[in-house]
Design a protein around this motif. Structure first.
Motif, PDB file in Angstrom:
ATOM      1  N   ARG A 183     -17.495  27.148  33.781  1.00 41.02           N
ATOM      2  CA  ARG A 183     -18.719  27.865  33.409  1.00 41.02           C
ATOM      3  C   ARG A 183     -19.258  27.357  32.075  1.00 41.02           C
ATOM      4  O   ARG A 183     -20.459  27.200  31.903  1.00 41.02           O
ATOM      5  CB  ARG A 183     -18.462  29.365  33.355  1.00 41.02           C
ATOM      6  N   THR A 220     -14.115  33.639  43.507  1.00 41.57           N
ATOM      7  CA  THR A 220     -15.195  34.520  43.946  1.00 41.57           C
ATOM      8  C   THR A 220     -15.689  35.410  42.809  1.00 41.57           C
ATOM      9  O   THR A 220     -14.973  35.645  41.826  1.00 41.57           O
ATOM     10  CB  THR A 220     -14.729  35.424  45.095  1.00 41.57           C
ATOM     11  N   LYS A 221     -16.884  35.937  42.988  1.00 42.89           N
ATOM     12  CA  LYS A 221     -17.442  36.897  42.034  1.00 42.89           C
ATOM     13  C   LYS A 221     -16.551  38.131  41.961  1.00 42.89           C
ATOM     14  O   LYS A 221     -16.329  38.681  40.882  1.00 42.89           O
ATOM     15  CB  LYS A 221     -18.861  37.285  42.434  1.00 42.89           C
ATOM     16  N   ASP A 222     -16.020  38.570  43.112  1.00 42.93           N
ATOM     17  CA  ASP A 222     -15.115  39.724  43.120  1.00 42.93           C
ATOM     18  C   ASP A 222     -13.886  39.472  42.250  1.00 42.93           C
ATOM     19  O   ASP A 222     -13.428  40.361  41.529  1.00 42.93           O
ATOM     20  CB  ASP A 222     -14.678  40.073  44.540  1.00 42.93           C
ATOM     21  N   VAL A 276     -13.702  37.406  39.685  1.00 44.59           N
ATOM     22  CA  VAL A 276     -14.145  37.435  38.291  1.00 44.59           C
ATOM     23  C   VAL A 276     -14.313  38.875  37.828  1.00 44.59           C
ATOM     24  O   VAL A 276     -13.834  39.254  36.753  1.00 44.59           O
ATOM     25  CB  VAL A 276     -15.461  36.640  38.117  1.00 44.59           C
ATOM     26  N   ASP A 277     -14.973  39.685  38.641  1.00 44.25           N
ATOM     27  CA  ASP A 277     -15.217  41.085  38.265  1.00 44.25           C
ATOM     28  C   ASP A 277     -13.927  41.860  38.044  1.00 44.25           C
ATOM     29  O   ASP A 277     -13.865  42.755  37.207  1.00 44.25           O
ATOM     30  CB  ASP A 277     -16.051  41.794  39.344  1.00 44.25           C
TER      31      ASP A 277
END
Length: 152
Positions: free
Chosen positions: A56, A65-67, A69-70
Motif C-alpha cells: 500500500r 481481502t478488505k475483510d 484488513v478490517d
C-alpha cells in the motif's frame, strides 16, 4: 541485505505456523486477562501490516481481502471468534504473501515509496526501510504471542 531480511521473515513465519498447528482453535482465540488480543490476531495482524507497509505504501494492490484488513489492521481488537476457516486462511497467507513479495522484489515492481512514520517513531523512507521495519514489527508480535501462550 534484502535476502537476509527475507530469510528472517520466512523463519519467523515458520515459527508462527507452528503456533497455529500447536494450539486448538479455542486457545488461538483466547484473550488472556490483561491482554487486548490473542495469538491468531497477532498473526493476522503481521500479515496485514506487511501488506500495508510494503504494498500500500508503494501504491500497489495488496494481496489480502478488505475483510482481513478490517479485522486485523492496527487498532482493531479481536472478538475471540476466529473460525477454523479463518485460521487456515491466515496460515496459508503466512507463506503465500512472502512468496509473492519475493517474486515482486525479483521482478522489480516497487518503483517508489510513500514515506511514513510508524507509531513507534520509526520513519520508513523507502522499501528497504519497510522490509527492516516488517522484521522488527514481527519480532514485537512474536514476543506478544510468547507472552500470551503462558496463559493458555
Amino acid at each position: 541485505m534484502e535476502q537476509a531480511i527475507l530469510k528472517n521473515l520466512r523463519t519467523n513465519h515458520h515459527i508462527l505456523s507452528k503456533f497455529i498447528d500447536g494450539y486448538s482453535l479455542e486457545q488461538l482465540n483466547k484473550i488472556p486477562e490483561g491482554f487486548r488480543n490473542n495469538i491468531i490476531w497477532n498473526i493476522g495482524h503481521i500479515i496485514v501490516a506487511q501488506q500495508g507497509l510494503i504494498y500500500r505504501s508503494s501504491d500497489l494492490p495488496i494481496h489480502v481481502t478488505k475483510d482481513m484488513v478490517d479485522k486485523y489492521t492496527n487498532g482493531t481488537v479481536p472478538d475471540g471468534n476466529a473460525t477454523q476457516d479463518e485460521v487456515d486462511e491466515i496460515k496459508g497467507l503466512l507463506f503465500s504473501t512472502l512468496d509473492q513479495l519475493e517474486k515482486d522484489l525479483e521482478e522489480g515492481i516497487f518503483e517508489h515509496y510513500n514515506e511514513r512514520q510508524t507509531k513507534t517513531g520509526f520513519t520508513i523512507s523507502n522499501l528497504e526501510d519497510a522490509l527492516v521495519f516488517c522484521s522488527f514489527h514481527e519480532g514485537i508480535h512474536l514476543g506478544m504471542i510468547l507472552s500470551i501462550r503462558k496463559f493458555l
